[in-house]
Design a protein around this motif. Structure first.
Motif, mmCIF file in Angstrom:
data_model
loop_
_atom_site.group_PDB
_atom_site.id
_atom_site.type_symbol
_atom_site.label_atom_id
_atom_site.label_comp_id
_atom_site.label_asym_id
_atom_site.label_seq_id
_atom_site.Cartn_x
_atom_site.Cartn_y
_atom_site.Cartn_z
ATOM 1 N N LYS A 4 4.121 -4.807 10.080
ATOM 2 C CA LYS A 4 3.261 -5.923 9.412
ATOM 3 C C LYS A 4 3.701 -4.819 8.109
ATOM 4 O O LYS A 4 3.251 -3.745 7.999
ATOM 5 C CB LYS A 4 1.936 -6.022 9.354
ATOM 6 N N GLN A 5 3.694 -5.698 6.562
ATOM 7 C CA GLN A 5 4.098 -5.177 6.019
ATOM 8 C C GLN A 5 3.141 -5.832 4.630
ATOM 9 O O GLN A 5 3.347 -6.879 4.724
ATOM 10 C CB GLN A 5 5.409 -5.131 5.297
ATOM 11 N N THR A 6 2.526 -5.382 3.587
ATOM 12 C CA THR A 6 2.111 -5.755 3.088
ATOM 13 C C THR A 6 2.516 -5.194 1.647
ATOM 14 O O THR A 6 2.564 -4.552 0.949
ATOM 15 C CB THR A 6 0.655 -5.172 2.392
ATOM 16 N N GLU A 24 3.631 -4.058 -5.446
ATOM 17 C CA GLU A 24 3.709 -2.738 -5.077
ATOM 18 C C GLU A 24 3.790 -3.126 -3.767
ATOM 19 O O GLU A 24 2.901 -3.937 -2.993
ATOM 20 C CB GLU A 24 2.183 -2.651 -5.277
ATOM 21 N N TRP A 25 4.472 -2.168 -2.751
ATOM 22 C CA TRP A 25 5.025 -2.245 -1.647
ATOM 23 C C TRP A 25 3.869 -0.825 -0.671
ATOM 24 O O TRP A 25 3.695 0.138 -1.046
ATOM 25 C CB TRP A 25 6.126 -1.670 -0.926
ATOM 26 N N VAL A 26 3.117 -1.698 -0.276
ATOM 27 C CA VAL A 26 1.389 -0.651 -0.199
ATOM 28 C C VAL A 26 1.609 0.382 0.412
ATOM 29 O O VAL A 26 1.512 1.936 0.796
ATOM 30 C CB VAL A 26 0.391 -1.865 0.664
ATOM 31 N N GLN A 27 2.842 -0.340 1.660
ATOM 32 C CA GLN A 27 3.164 1.013 3.051
ATOM 33 C C GLN A 27 3.772 2.104 2.445
ATOM 34 O O GLN A 27 3.063 3.230 2.966
ATOM 35 C CB GLN A 27 3.684 0.922 4.262
ATOM 36 N N MET A 28 4.835 1.983 1.447
ATOM 37 C CA MET A 28 5.379 2.860 1.291
ATOM 38 C C MET A 28 5.110 3.784 -0.435
ATOM 39 O O MET A 28 5.800 4.675 -1.441
ATOM 40 C CB MET A 28 7.093 2.222 0.969
ATOM 41 N N LEU A 43 12.788 -9.234 -3.998
ATOM 42 C CA LEU A 43 12.796 -7.755 -4.100
ATOM 43 C C LEU A 43 12.211 -7.194 -2.450
ATOM 44 O O LEU A 43 12.390 -6.942 -2.050
ATOM 45 C CB LEU A 43 11.449 -7.342 -4.772
ATOM 46 N N ILE A 44 10.817 -8.269 -2.264
ATOM 47 C CA ILE A 44 10.481 -8.433 -1.299
ATOM 48 C C ILE A 44 11.123 -9.062 0.404
ATOM 49 O O ILE A 44 11.206 -8.077 1.261
ATOM 50 C CB ILE A 44 9.315 -9.002 -1.227
ATOM 51 N N ASN A 45 11.750 -10.058 0.366
ATOM 52 C CA ASN A 45 12.720 -10.335 0.839
ATOM 53 C C ASN A 45 13.729 -9.140 1.206
ATOM 54 O O ASN A 45 14.378 -9.089 2.395
ATOM 55 C CB ASN A 45 13.874 -11.449 0.131
ATOM 56 N N SER A 46 14.472 -8.437 0.209
ATOM 57 C CA SER A 46 14.782 -7.488 0.392
ATOM 58 C C SER A 46 14.678 -5.998 1.467
ATOM 59 O O SER A 46 15.176 -5.704 2.015
ATOM 60 C CB SER A 46 15.590 -7.294 -1.149
ATOM 61 N N VAL A 47 13.266 -5.967 1.212
ATOM 62 C CA VAL A 47 12.961 -5.195 1.776
ATOM 63 C C VAL A 47 12.496 -5.470 3.614
ATOM 64 O O VAL A 47 12.313 -4.869 4.351
ATOM 65 C CB VAL A 47 11.406 -4.691 1.264
#
Length: 68
Positions: A4-6, A24-28, A43-47
């Motif tokens: 899961k990504q936040t 912001e990508w919380v985990q990284m 950006l989110i889709n790419s991650v």
């Protein structure tokens, strides 16, 4: 990506009927600025699809100043 990504979207302005802010990508612990509604979604889709990582604000600043 099975984990899961936040992501946190910070909308700072809405000029030209669009959004400007940061994602912001919380985990990284990484964030990147955006200037349109579609940029953070891309950006989110790419991650999520594993195509690329969000860049740090420092890297983004370097790119804007012509430093690679």
């Amino acid at each position: 990506m099975s984990k899961k990504q936040t992501f946190i979207l910070e909308i700072n302005d809405t000029r030209n009927q669009s959004w400007q802010g940061k994602v912001e990508w919380v985990q990284m612990h990484k964030q990147q600025s955006f200037r349109s509604v579609m940029e953070p979604l891309g950006l989110i889709n790419s991650v999520i699809c594993g195509e690329k990582e969000l860049e740090t604000e420092e890297n983004l600043s370097d790119q804007q100043n012509g430093v690679i």
